[in-house]
Design a protein around this motif. Structure first.
Motif, PDB file in Angstrom:
ATOM      1  N   ARG A  26       0.983  -1.198   0.338  1.00  0.00           N
ATOM      2  CA  ARG A  26      -0.411   0.296  -0.298  1.00  0.00           C
ATOM      3  C   ARG A  26       0.326   1.362  -0.011  1.00  0.00           C
ATOM      4  NH1 ARG A  26      -5.101   0.545   1.456  1.00  0.00           N
ATOM      5  NH2 ARG A  26      -5.294  -2.204   2.252  1.00  0.00           N
ATOM      6  N   PRO A  27       1.436   1.199   0.899  1.00  0.00           N
ATOM      7  CA  PRO A  27       2.578   2.268   1.023  1.00  0.00           C
ATOM      8  C   PRO A  27       3.295   2.455  -0.749  1.00  0.00           C
ATOM      9  CG  PRO A  27       3.790   1.737   2.346  1.00  0.00           C
ATOM     10  CD  PRO A  27       1.658   0.948   2.103  1.00  0.00           C
ATOM     11  N   ILE A  28       4.213   1.946  -0.940  1.00  0.00           N
ATOM     12  CA  ILE A  28       4.519   1.980  -2.147  1.00  0.00           C
ATOM     13  C   ILE A  28       3.386   2.190  -3.545  1.00  0.00           C
ATOM     14  CG2 ILE A  28       5.681   0.097  -4.116  1.00  0.00           C
ATOM     15  CD1 ILE A  28       6.019  -1.624  -1.667  1.00  0.00           C
ATOM     16  N   TRP A  29       2.356   1.811  -3.371  1.00  0.00           N
ATOM     17  CA  TRP A  29       0.942   2.176  -3.983  1.00  0.00           C
ATOM     18  C   TRP A  29       1.182   3.710  -4.188  1.00  0.00           C
ATOM     19  CZ3 TRP A  29      -2.558  -0.891  -7.457  1.00  0.00           C
ATOM     20  CH2 TRP A  29      -1.941  -1.699  -7.641  1.00  0.00           C
ATOM     21  N   GLU A  30       1.374   4.381  -2.713  1.00  0.00           N
ATOM     22  CA  GLU A  30       0.634   5.781  -2.644  1.00  0.00           C
ATOM     23  C   GLU A  30       1.961   6.835  -3.091  1.00  0.00           C
ATOM     24  OE1 GLU A  30      -1.470   7.481  -0.930  1.00  0.00           O
ATOM     25  OE2 GLU A  30      -3.058   5.687  -0.980  1.00  0.00           O
ATOM     26  N   THR A  31       3.061   6.375  -3.233  1.00  0.00           N
ATOM     27  CA  THR A  31       4.381   6.479  -3.944  1.00  0.00           C
ATOM     28  C   THR A  31       4.749   6.738  -5.535  1.00  0.00           C
ATOM     29  OG1 THR A  31       5.802   5.971  -1.842  1.00  0.00           O
ATOM     30  CG2 THR A  31       7.307   6.649  -3.766  1.00  0.00           C
ATOM     31  N   TRP A  32       3.812   5.741  -5.601  1.00  0.00           N
ATOM     32  CA  TRP A  32       3.441   5.786  -7.516  1.00  0.00           C
ATOM     33  C   TRP A  32       2.678   6.872  -7.907  1.00  0.00           C
ATOM     34  CZ3 TRP A  32       7.241   4.059 -11.714  1.00  0.00           C
ATOM     35  CH2 TRP A  32       7.891   3.352 -10.974  1.00  0.00           C
ATOM     36  N   TYR A  33       1.760   6.402  -6.946  1.00  0.00           N
ATOM     37  CA  TYR A  33       0.521   7.588  -7.062  1.00  0.00           C
ATOM     38  C   TYR A  33       0.724   8.987  -6.777  1.00  0.00           C
ATOM     39  CZ  TYR A  33      -3.749  10.153  -6.856  1.00  0.00           C
ATOM     40  OH  TYR A  33      -4.816  10.623  -6.867  1.00  0.00           O
ATOM     41  N   ARG A  34       1.435   9.508  -6.547  1.00  0.00           N
ATOM     42  CA  ARG A  34       1.967  10.606  -6.490  1.00  0.00           C
ATOM     43  C   ARG A  34       2.564  10.980  -8.201  1.00  0.00           C
ATOM     44  NH1 ARG A  34       2.647   9.906  -1.163  1.00  0.00           N
ATOM     45  NH2 ARG A  34       4.914   9.455  -1.203  1.00  0.00           N
ATOM     46  N   GLY A  35       3.325   9.899  -8.666  1.00  0.00           N
ATOM     47  CA  GLY A  35       3.686  10.547  -9.806  1.00  0.00           C
ATOM     48  C   GLY A  35       5.265   9.328 -10.066  1.00  0.00           C
ATOM     49  N   VAL A  36       5.797   9.033 -11.356  1.00  0.00           N
ATOM     50  CA  VAL A  36       6.930   7.885 -11.644  1.00  0.00           C
ATOM     51  C   VAL A  36       8.810   8.760 -10.171  1.00  0.00           C
ATOM     52  CG1 VAL A  36       9.070   7.692 -13.112  1.00  0.00           C
ATOM     53  CG2 VAL A  36       6.532   7.802 -13.679  1.00  0.00           C
TER      54      VAL A  36
ATOM     55  N   THR B 249      11.752  10.536  -8.787  1.00  0.00           N
ATOM     56  CA  THR B 249      12.496  10.838  -9.544  1.00  0.00           C
ATOM     57  C   THR B 249      13.370  10.640  -8.239  1.00  0.00           C
ATOM     58  OG1 THR B 249      11.281  12.842  -8.204  1.00  0.00           O
ATOM     59  CG2 THR B 249      10.552  12.611 -10.673  1.00  0.00           C
ATOM     60  N   THR B 250      14.093  10.210  -7.612  1.00  0.00           N
ATOM     61  CA  THR B 250      14.935  10.124  -6.245  1.00  0.00           C
ATOM     62  C   THR B 250      15.191   8.965  -6.674  1.00  0.00           C
ATOM     63  OG1 THR B 250      13.444  12.242  -4.668  1.00  0.00           O
ATOM     64  CG2 THR B 250      15.120  10.829  -3.360  1.00  0.00           C
ATOM     65  N   PRO B 251      16.613   8.592  -5.984  1.00  0.00           N
ATOM     66  CA  PRO B 251      17.124   7.655  -6.681  1.00  0.00           C
ATOM     67  C   PRO B 251      17.020   6.837  -4.543  1.00  0.00           C
ATOM     68  CG  PRO B 251      18.691   9.449  -6.508  1.00  0.00           C
ATOM     69  CD  PRO B 251      17.647   9.765  -6.269  1.00  0.00           C
ATOM     70  N   ASN B 252      16.813   5.594  -5.070  1.00  0.00           N
ATOM     71  CA  ASN B 252      17.013   4.494  -4.293  1.00  0.00           C
ATOM     72  C   ASN B 252      16.119   4.864  -2.967  1.00  0.00           C
ATOM     73  OD1 ASN B 252      18.921   3.253  -4.427  1.00  0.00           O
ATOM     74  ND2 ASN B 252      20.382   5.289  -3.522  1.00  0.00           N
ATOM     75  N   GLN B 253      14.448   5.426  -3.448  1.00  0.00           N
ATOM     76  CA  GLN B 253      13.424   5.080  -3.159  1.00  0.00           C
ATOM     77  C   GLN B 253      12.803   3.687  -2.754  1.00  0.00           C
ATOM     78  OE1 GLN B 253      11.516   8.573  -5.323  1.00  0.00           O
ATOM     79  NE2 GLN B 253      10.101   8.448  -3.065  1.00  0.00           N
ATOM     80  N   TRP B 254      13.125   2.331  -3.399  1.00  0.00           N
ATOM     81  CA  TRP B 254      12.919   1.404  -3.342  1.00  0.00           C
ATOM     82  C   TRP B 254      13.753   0.775  -1.496  1.00  0.00           C
ATOM     83  CZ3 TRP B 254      17.718  -1.427  -3.654  1.00  0.00           C
ATOM     84  CH2 TRP B 254      17.984  -1.175  -3.876  1.00  0.00           C
ATOM     85  N   ALA B 255      15.055   1.306  -1.431  1.00  0.00           N
ATOM     86  CA  ALA B 255      15.453   0.476  -0.638  1.00  0.00           C
ATOM     87  C   ALA B 255      15.407  -0.388   1.129  1.00  0.00           C
ATOM     88  CB  ALA B 255      16.420   1.811  -0.711  1.00  0.00           C
ATOM     89  N   PRO B 256      13.979   1.236   1.277  1.00  0.00           N
ATOM     90  CA  PRO B 256      13.578   1.035   2.720  1.00  0.00           C
ATOM     91  C   PRO B 256      13.350  -0.587   2.295  1.00  0.00           C
ATOM     92  CG  PRO B 256      13.629   3.224   2.294  1.00  0.00           C
ATOM     93  CD  PRO B 256      13.745   2.057   0.708  1.00  0.00           C
TER      94      PRO B 256
END
Length: 359
Positions: free
Chosen positions: A222-232, A234-241
């Motif tokens: 769910r929080p991952i979808w929330e991130t992508w909902y705001r758009g593609v 643009t910050t590196p390593n947002q997947w890392a946590p």
């Protein structure tokens, strides 16, 4: 999808995110195994030590054609012994949950081959048969899904007027970000349990589907979808946590982004891969996609997808140079198997005219 194929729009979907109920644990025997990778590492441990293998996939083949897939979840090696029919092979006893294939797989080919794969689609061997695989099992209970605030087209209104006529039919839910770009697709059946005026008011309706379908994103997505909902991103390593499963969900959104924004292939140049967070297979592919295509980039989410991407059509094609920073993180984290997944990836890149610099 053309405009006249859209059956309706809804404000939200309750029940879209759901953790699957784990299947009951069973004991299976992989007969006549020629193990590779992580499975080989597990059976070569001293004594009767168990091996945790995660999820494995069994592909039954009538060479060269695959006939069915089965998923073994949270596989644990219980014991192993030489195969009586062929001492060069091994019988491996495992504990696992078994997920049904979506289609009929009760009839075996005359001379079947059982191929085994693990994380990222990497092969872990093959065997002559899997004792216990075809035992009868009860289907899991369906988990409903609620479509909230629907604005139906006439096609959907026809379904609502005659719901029984549509049992067995299916449709796709398209999840859109705030700019209207498709983020993901999910298949649902049109077995409608009920419909009523929406709690949101107006002419909207709320629709309850008896079963929201398989392969729903887990709650952790769910929080991952929330991130992508705001758009593609643009910050590196947002997947890392995220954990490995969360990173896999990230890749699932990245592939839809890339399919909707194909670009011409470029070759040559130097790309830097930030290896600090490559602690699992999905993390490797997140970092690879980001190195070659920027934040949110997709360059495969497993072995098969990665090899497809390297053949072209995904924005970057060999020859080029990949500078892999902090490569020892992945070397150590993905050390199981000979060669390891890390070594397989590096070797495949080099075999396909990519210069890999490990730092």
């Amino acid at each position: 999808m053309y405009e006249d194929e859209i059956w309706g729009r809804c404000v939200g979907v309750e029940g879209l995110f759901a953790d699957p109920v784990p299947p009951p644990r069973e004991v299976l025997t992989l007969r006549g195994c020629a193990p590779e990778g992580s499975l080989r590492a597990a059976v070569e441990r001293p004594g009767e030590a168990t091996g945790l293998l995660g999820d494995l996939y069994v592909e039954i083949r009538d060479d060269p054609r695959p006939t069915s897939w089965w998923e073994l979840t949270d596989v644990v090696v219980i014991t192993h012994r030489p195969c009586q029919a062929d001492p060069s092979l091994v019988d491996v006893v495992v504990g696992a949950g078994v997920r049904h294939p979506a289609h009929d797989a009760a009839r075996l080919p005359v001379s079947p081959r059982f191929d085994l794969s693990g994380a990222g689609g990497l092969a872990v061997g093959h065997c002559l048969r899997v004792d216990g695989l075809f035992a009868p099992r009860e289907a899991p209970e369906p988990i409903p899904m609620e479509l909230v605030g629907c604005e139906p087209t006439e096609r959907l209104r026809a379904v609502l007027r005659r719901p029984r006529k549509w049992e067995g039919a299916w449709a796709e839910l398209w999840a859109l970000d705030r700019d209207g770009r498709m983020m993901a697709r999910h298949v649902v059946g049109l077995d409608i349990e009920g419909a009523r005026p929406s709690t949101l008011g107006g002419t909207l309706v709320d629709i309850t589907l008896t079963d929201g379908g398989e392969d729903r994103p887990p709650l952790l997505a769910r929080p991952i979808w929330e991130t992508w909902y705001r758009g593609v991103p643009t910050t590196p390593n947002q997947w890392a946590p995220y954990c490995a499963k969360g990173r896999a969900e990230w890749l699932g959104l990245a592939v839809h982004r890339d399919l909707g924004a194909r670009r011409p292939d470029s070759s040559g140049g130097v790309y830097d891969l930030d290896g600090r967070f490559v602690t699992d297979v999905p993390g490797l592919h997140c970092a690879m996609g980001e190195a070659l295509l920027g934040p949110g980039g997709y360059f495969g989410r497993g072995w098969d997808g990665f090899t497809d991407c390297l053949c072209g059509g995904f924005g970057v094609v060999a020859p080029f140079t990949l500078v892999w920073h902090d490569a020892d993180v992945a070397r150590q984290a993905l050390a199981e198997g000979r060669p390891s997944y890390f070594e397989e990836i590096v070797g495949y890149l080099e075999d396909h005219r990519v210069t890999v610099v490990l730092r």
